[in-house]
Write an enzyme that holds these catalytic residues in place. Structure first.
Site, PDB file in Angstrom:
ATOM      1  N   SER A 100       0.819  -1.223   0.000  1.00 12.66           N
ATOM      2  CA  SER A 100       0.000   0.000   0.000  1.00 12.66           C
ATOM      3  C   SER A 100       0.848   1.266   0.000  1.00 12.66           C
ATOM      4  O   SER A 100       1.835   1.381   0.718  1.00 12.66           O
ATOM      5  CB  SER A 100      -0.907   0.012   1.236  1.00 12.66           C
ATOM      6  OG  SER A 100      -1.581   1.248   1.312  1.00 12.66           O
ATOM      7  N   LYS A 147     -13.465  -4.218   1.537  1.00 13.48           N
ATOM      8  CA  LYS A 147     -14.316  -3.045   1.287  1.00 13.48           C
ATOM      9  C   LYS A 147     -15.805  -3.304   1.534  1.00 13.48           C
ATOM     10  O   LYS A 147     -16.509  -2.421   2.016  1.00 13.48           O
ATOM     11  CB  LYS A 147     -14.093  -2.536  -0.138  1.00 13.48           C
ATOM     12  CG  LYS A 147     -12.728  -1.857  -0.325  1.00 13.48           C
ATOM     13  CD  LYS A 147     -12.608  -1.263  -1.700  1.00 13.48           C
ATOM     14  CE  LYS A 147     -11.318  -0.450  -1.824  1.00 13.48           C
ATOM     15  NZ  LYS A 147     -11.225   0.258  -3.096  1.00 13.48           N
ATOM     16  N   ASN A 168     -14.227   2.450   1.342  1.00 13.28           N
ATOM     17  CA  ASN A 168     -12.755   2.486   1.449  1.00 13.28           C
ATOM     18  C   ASN A 168     -12.309   3.417   2.578  1.00 13.28           C
ATOM     19  O   ASN A 168     -11.111   3.614   2.771  1.00 13.28           O
ATOM     20  CB  ASN A 168     -12.110   2.911   0.126  1.00 13.28           C
ATOM     21  CG  ASN A 168     -12.310   4.384  -0.164  1.00 13.28           C
ATOM     22  OD1 ASN A 168     -13.227   5.010   0.375  1.00 13.28           O
ATOM     23  ND2 ASN A 168     -11.471   4.950  -1.010  1.00 13.28           N
ATOM     24  N   ASP A 207     -13.427   6.561  -3.666  1.00 11.14           N
ATOM     25  CA  ASP A 207     -12.779   6.188  -4.937  1.00 11.14           C
ATOM     26  C   ASP A 207     -13.341   7.011  -6.104  1.00 11.14           C
ATOM     27  O   ASP A 207     -12.583   7.521  -6.937  1.00 11.14           O
ATOM     28  CB  ASP A 207     -12.974   4.690  -5.219  1.00 11.14           C
ATOM     29  CG  ASP A 207     -12.014   3.832  -4.416  1.00 11.14           C
ATOM     30  OD1 ASP A 207     -10.947   4.334  -4.020  1.00 11.14           O
ATOM     31  OD2 ASP A 207     -12.332   2.649  -4.174  1.00 11.14           O
ATOM     32  N   ALA A 212     -15.628  -4.545 -14.791  1.00  8.99           N
ATOM     33  CA  ALA A 212     -16.801  -4.548 -13.907  1.00  8.99           C
ATOM     34  C   ALA A 212     -16.404  -5.051 -12.517  1.00  8.99           C
ATOM     35  O   ALA A 212     -17.172  -5.734 -11.840  1.00  8.99           O
ATOM     36  CB  ALA A 212     -17.905  -5.417 -14.504  1.00  8.99           C
ATOM     37  N   ARG A 256     -15.007  -8.568 -19.712  1.00  6.76           N
ATOM     38  CA  ARG A 256     -14.731  -9.911 -20.242  1.00  6.76           C
ATOM     39  C   ARG A 256     -15.824 -10.876 -19.797  1.00  6.76           C
ATOM     40  O   ARG A 256     -16.379 -11.615 -20.598  1.00  6.76           O
ATOM     41  CB  ARG A 256     -13.357 -10.372 -19.720  1.00  6.76           C
ATOM     42  CG  ARG A 256     -13.036 -11.792 -20.069  1.00  6.76           C
ATOM     43  CD  ARG A 256     -11.698 -12.171 -19.496  1.00  6.76           C
ATOM     44  NE  ARG A 256     -11.666 -12.108 -18.028  1.00  6.76           N
ATOM     45  CZ  ARG A 256     -10.623 -12.470 -17.298  1.00  6.76           C
ATOM     46  NH1 ARG A 256      -9.526 -12.908 -17.883  1.00  6.76           N
ATOM     47  NH2 ARG A 256     -10.662 -12.382 -15.991  1.00  6.76           N
ATOM     48  N   THR A 257     -16.165 -10.839 -18.519  1.00  4.75           N
ATOM     49  CA  THR A 257     -17.243 -11.699 -18.020  1.00  4.75           C
ATOM     50  C   THR A 257     -18.531 -10.885 -18.044  1.00  4.75           C
ATOM     51  O   THR A 257     -18.785 -10.054 -17.167  1.00  4.75           O
ATOM     52  CB  THR A 257     -16.928 -12.146 -16.568  1.00  4.75           C
ATOM     53  OG1 THR A 257     -15.582 -12.618 -16.534  1.00  4.75           O
ATOM     54  CG2 THR A 257     -17.867 -13.214 -16.078  1.00  4.75           C
ATOM     55  N   TYR A 283      -1.731   3.120 -12.659  1.00  7.69           N
ATOM     56  CA  TYR A 283      -0.665   4.136 -12.539  1.00  7.69           C
ATOM     57  C   TYR A 283       0.724   3.524 -12.585  1.00  7.69           C
ATOM     58  O   TYR A 283       1.720   4.215 -12.403  1.00  7.69           O
ATOM     59  CB  TYR A 283      -0.850   4.982 -11.276  1.00  7.69           C
ATOM     60  CG  TYR A 283      -0.980   4.201 -10.004  1.00  7.69           C
ATOM     61  CD1 TYR A 283       0.149   3.802  -9.307  1.00  7.69           C
ATOM     62  CD2 TYR A 283      -2.227   3.862  -9.521  1.00  7.69           C
ATOM     63  CE1 TYR A 283       0.024   3.066  -8.144  1.00  7.69           C
ATOM     64  CE2 TYR A 283      -2.360   3.133  -8.355  1.00  7.69           C
ATOM     65  CZ  TYR A 283      -1.238   2.737  -7.677  1.00  7.69           C
ATOM     66  OH  TYR A 283      -1.355   2.010  -6.519  1.00  7.69           O
TER      67      TYR A 283
HETATM   68  P1  NAP Z   1     -10.990  -6.322  -9.728  1.00  5.72           P
HETATM   69  O1  NAP Z   1     -12.202  -6.138  -8.881  1.00  5.72           O
HETATM   70  O2  NAP Z   1     -10.138  -7.508  -9.543  1.00  5.72           O
HETATM   71  O3  NAP Z   1     -11.467  -6.295 -11.274  1.00  5.72           O
HETATM   72  C1  NAP Z   1     -10.560  -6.569 -12.321  1.00  5.72           C
HETATM   73  C2  NAP Z   1     -11.210  -6.253 -13.658  1.00  5.72           C
HETATM   74  O4  NAP Z   1     -10.244  -6.506 -14.677  1.00  5.72           O
HETATM   75  C3  NAP Z   1     -12.433  -7.115 -13.950  1.00  5.72           C
HETATM   76  O5  NAP Z   1     -13.336  -6.373 -14.696  1.00  5.72           O
HETATM   77  C4  NAP Z   1     -11.797  -8.244 -14.792  1.00  5.72           C
HETATM   78  O6  NAP Z   1     -12.698  -8.870 -15.664  1.00  5.72           O
HETATM   79  C5  NAP Z   1     -10.788  -7.463 -15.596  1.00  5.72           C
HETATM   80  N1  NAP Z   1      -9.749  -8.345 -16.111  1.00  5.72           N
HETATM   81  C6  NAP Z   1      -8.757  -8.926 -15.403  1.00  5.72           C
HETATM   82  N2  NAP Z   1      -8.006  -9.697 -16.237  1.00  5.72           N
HETATM   83  C7  NAP Z   1      -8.554  -9.592 -17.466  1.00  5.72           C
HETATM   84  C8  NAP Z   1      -8.246 -10.140 -18.748  1.00  5.72           C
HETATM   85  N3  NAP Z   1      -7.192 -10.955 -18.903  1.00  5.72           N
HETATM   86  N4  NAP Z   1      -8.998  -9.809 -19.799  1.00  5.72           N
HETATM   87  C9  NAP Z   1     -10.059  -8.973 -19.641  1.00  5.72           C
HETATM   88  N5  NAP Z   1     -10.417  -8.420 -18.477  1.00  5.72           N
HETATM   89  C10 NAP Z   1      -9.664  -8.727 -17.389  1.00  5.72           C
HETATM   90  O7  NAP Z   1     -10.021  -5.064  -9.616  1.00  5.72           O
HETATM   91  P2  NAP Z   1     -10.404  -3.537  -9.306  1.00  5.72           P
HETATM   92  O8  NAP Z   1     -10.304  -3.285  -7.862  1.00  5.72           O
HETATM   93  O9  NAP Z   1     -11.687  -3.209  -9.995  1.00  5.72           O
HETATM   94  O10 NAP Z   1      -9.172  -2.777  -9.999  1.00  5.72           O
HETATM   95  C11 NAP Z   1      -9.042  -2.716 -11.399  1.00  5.72           C
HETATM   96  C12 NAP Z   1      -7.823  -1.909 -11.773  1.00  5.72           C
HETATM   97  O11 NAP Z   1      -7.965  -0.558 -11.335  1.00  5.72           O
HETATM   98  C13 NAP Z   1      -6.532  -2.428 -11.134  1.00  5.72           C
HETATM   99  O12 NAP Z   1      -5.505  -2.319 -12.100  1.00  5.72           O
HETATM  100  C14 NAP Z   1      -6.278  -1.467 -10.012  1.00  5.72           C
HETATM  101  O13 NAP Z   1      -4.894  -1.346  -9.716  1.00  5.72           O
HETATM  102  C15 NAP Z   1      -6.829  -0.175 -10.568  1.00  5.72           C
HETATM  103  N6  NAP Z   1      -7.283   0.751  -9.501  1.00  5.72           N
HETATM  104  C16 NAP Z   1      -6.682   1.965  -9.455  1.00  5.72           C
HETATM  105  C17 NAP Z   1      -7.095   2.867  -8.488  1.00  5.72           C
HETATM  106  C18 NAP Z   1      -6.443   4.214  -8.422  1.00  5.72           C
HETATM  107  O14 NAP Z   1      -6.554   4.877  -7.383  1.00  5.72           O
HETATM  108  N7  NAP Z   1      -5.828   4.665  -9.477  1.00  5.72           N
HETATM  109  C19 NAP Z   1      -8.113   2.514  -7.571  1.00  5.72           C
HETATM  110  C20 NAP Z   1      -8.703   1.257  -7.671  1.00  5.72           C
HETATM  111  C21 NAP Z   1      -8.280   0.378  -8.649  1.00  5.72           C
HETATM  112  P3  NAP Z   1     -13.520 -10.180 -15.201  1.00  5.72           P
HETATM  113  O15 NAP Z   1     -14.698  -9.693 -14.424  1.00  5.72           O
HETATM  114  O16 NAP Z   1     -13.875 -10.829 -16.480  1.00  5.72           O
HETATM  115  O17 NAP Z   1     -12.576 -11.007 -14.375  1.00  5.72           O
END
Ligand code: NAP
Length: 471
Positions: free
Chosen positions: A213, A264, A285, A301, A328, A352-353, A418
């Site tokens: 973190s 969360k 969060n 967020d 999603a 994707r899903t 990022y």
């Molecule tokens: P999460 O709940 O694990 O969701 C991951 C997402 O990525 C799902 O929609 C998943 O699709 C998709 N995905 C993963 N592998 C894939 C693949 N090979 N092909 C197509 N889709 C794929 O994660 P999250 O918390 O939403 O975070 C998502 C991203 O945002 C991460 O990279 C995270 O670091 C970033 N983030 C950044 C901030 C910031 O402050 N900048 C804050 C939060 C998150 P499926 O549903 O099909 O598995």
């Protein structure tokens, strides 16, 4: 005021630093073992043993520094009338943890202040620590993971690293850490006529795992920059222990927490009430203890995402036209709610899903239309905002395969990722004339409301902070 802390403990140093109290740190090097043995032989009470050891340490330093105020400290763990010291070996730790498991012990903290070799003040606190039952396998795993960290601690645990070892604790965070900073500050403020000190406020980020973190870096920077008496930790809590451990930490004096994966949803359920945005997102969060003792769950967020976009772009309007959101997962929920709240007339959601996207759309708004993952390029000419909230394109993850040939050059393209700072998606969109915004600003801005609620100052997001978090 010339102050010396007669202790080598990094935890006690940290407490003084967090209270913005400048002090020298000196190691008193007394023969604790023999002094303790002779006090036990004299049938001294445990609290008197702790007090005497703290005195010996303060006196030793005070003799050489008669003009300084010297704080001496000692901590003793007592179980069934027996004093538990530092574990001599992993085997000894196994024996002591097996005895403490499922039982309540007392942690006695003695602090004294000396000047010119004379006692000026003393304070003794007793914390009641109820360790949850640990199986032999759990104890073995604990010793394997933490031996190096805990071998110099009375009883063989570091409460701040593994508070989930405890089912219940009656006391105060600083007493348990070995420095009763509130009473020390009261004494110093009476004695010292210059700047009044304040008891540090406490906050932390809770996750599992949590080592990666960036939040401690960010909040630590703000505390220092704004000269606030406070501290911010990263605490690892296994999901099964979340509610009990958070309740305990609030009772020990924490003002609030950031909450990250996988807690969360549990954080939202744990709180007494929730902000409308946290309720709509279905996850929290940020937990905040209010003046009436109630815990409020917020979700910042979406706020962080939107504030970042608005601060990076002079022209972008979420209401200008439809948006396209890829992904999603947990982050997408917050983005969808934030875009709709900011006036997005329609959102195409693509994952994707597909079923996951459909569930999210059904939960959040009928302004969200789910499209097939392979149709994402076809919708590009229609949209004014594109957001990648998948993990694709992040360092160590597969690339996001997304042909931007038909992107509207007036569209703003944002990536939540990022690392790297500028993803292939953003590079491609920039080459086609789009405004682009990366994910780092979202991370920084989402921390602002929590910091303001816990520490009472609205912090600034600037280049200095961004550079710090990225290095
Ligand atoms: P999460 O709940 O694990 O969701 C991951 C997402 O990525 C799902 O929609 C998943 O699709 C998709 N995905 C993963 N592998 C894939 C693949 N090979 N092909 C197509 N889709 C794929 O994660 P999250 O918390 O939403 O975070 C998502 C991203 O945002 C991460 O990279 C995270 O670091 C970033 N983030 C950044 C901030 C910031 O402050 N900048 C804050 C939060 C998150 P499926 O549903 O099909 O598995």
């Amino acid at each position: 005021m010339d102050l010396i802390l007669a202790s080598q403990s990094a935890t006690r140093r940290r407490i003084l630093n967090s209270a913005r109290i400048s002090a020298q740190f000196m190691s008193p090097q007394i023969d604790e073992e023999n002094i303790t043995k002779s006090l036990i032989a004299e049938q001294a009470l445990p609290r008197d043993i702790a007090d005497t050891l703290a005195e010996h340490k303060a006196l030793k330093i005070s003799r050489k520094n008669p003009d300084s105020w010297v704080i001496g400290c000692d901590q003793i763990l007592v179980f069934e009338g027996e004093i538990f010291g530092k574990p001599a070996s992993p085997e000894a730790l196994k024996t002591s943890l097996s005895r403490l498991s499922g039982k309540t012990h007392r942690l006695i903290t003695a602090n004294v202040i000396y000047k010119d070799s004379k006692p000026q003040w003393r304070h003794i606190s007793i914390s009641h620590m109820s360790m949850r039952f640990m199986s032999a396998a759990e104890i073995d795993a604990y010793i394997e993971a933490y031996w190096e960290d805990v071998k110099h601690s009375a009883g063989g645990y570091h409460f701040e690293k593994t508070p989930d070892l405890f089912a219940d604790v009656r006391g105060n965070w600083f007493d348990i850490m070995g420095l009763s900073i509130g009473p020390i500050i009261s004494f110093l403020n009476q004695t010292n006529t210059t700047a009044p000190f304040q008891t540090p406020k406490l906050a932390a980020v809770l996750g599992h795992p949590i080592a990666q973190s960036k939040s401690p870096l960010m909040h630590g920077h703000w505390l220092k920059k704004h000269q606030i008496s406070g501290d911010y930790f990263a605490i690892d809590i296994p999901p099964a222990r979340f509610s009990e451990t958070v309740r305990m930490l609030f009772d020990l004096g924490f003002s609030g927490f950031n909450v990250t994966i996988p807690h969360k949803e549990q954080a939202l359920a744990f709180a007494d009430d929730a902000t409308p945005r946290a309720q709509r997102i279905g996850a929290s969060n940020t937990l905040i203890k209010k003046d009436n003792g109630n815990i409020t769950a917020d979700n910042t967020d979406g706020y962080g995402f939107m504030t970042n976009l608005i601060s990076q772009s002079t022209t972008w309007q979420p209401s200008a036209g439809p948006s396209l959101v890829l992904g999603a997962g947990g982050a997408a929920r917050a983005i969808l709610v934030a875009l709709l709240d900011a006036g997005a007339p329609k959102i195409y959601l693509c994952n994707r899903t597909r079923a996951r996207a459909e569930d999210l759309a059904a939960e959040i708004s009928d302004l969200i239309e789910v499209i097939e993952w392979q149709d994402k390029e076809d919708i590009l000419p229609k949209v004014f905002t594109v957001v990648n909230s998948t993990s694709l394109g992040m360092i160590g993850k597969p690339a996001l395969d997304f042909d931007l040939t038909h992107v509207n050059p007036r569209a703003l393209v944002a990536d939540l990722i990022y690392a790297p700072l500028e993803t292939q998606l953003l590079k491609g969109a920039r080459a086609r004339g789009c405004e682009v915004v990366g994910g780092i600003g979202m991370l920084l801005h989402q921390g602002v409301p929590g910091f303001e609620a816990w520490f009472g100052t609205r912090p600034v997001v600037d280049q200095e902070l961004e550079t710090l978090v990225l290095t």
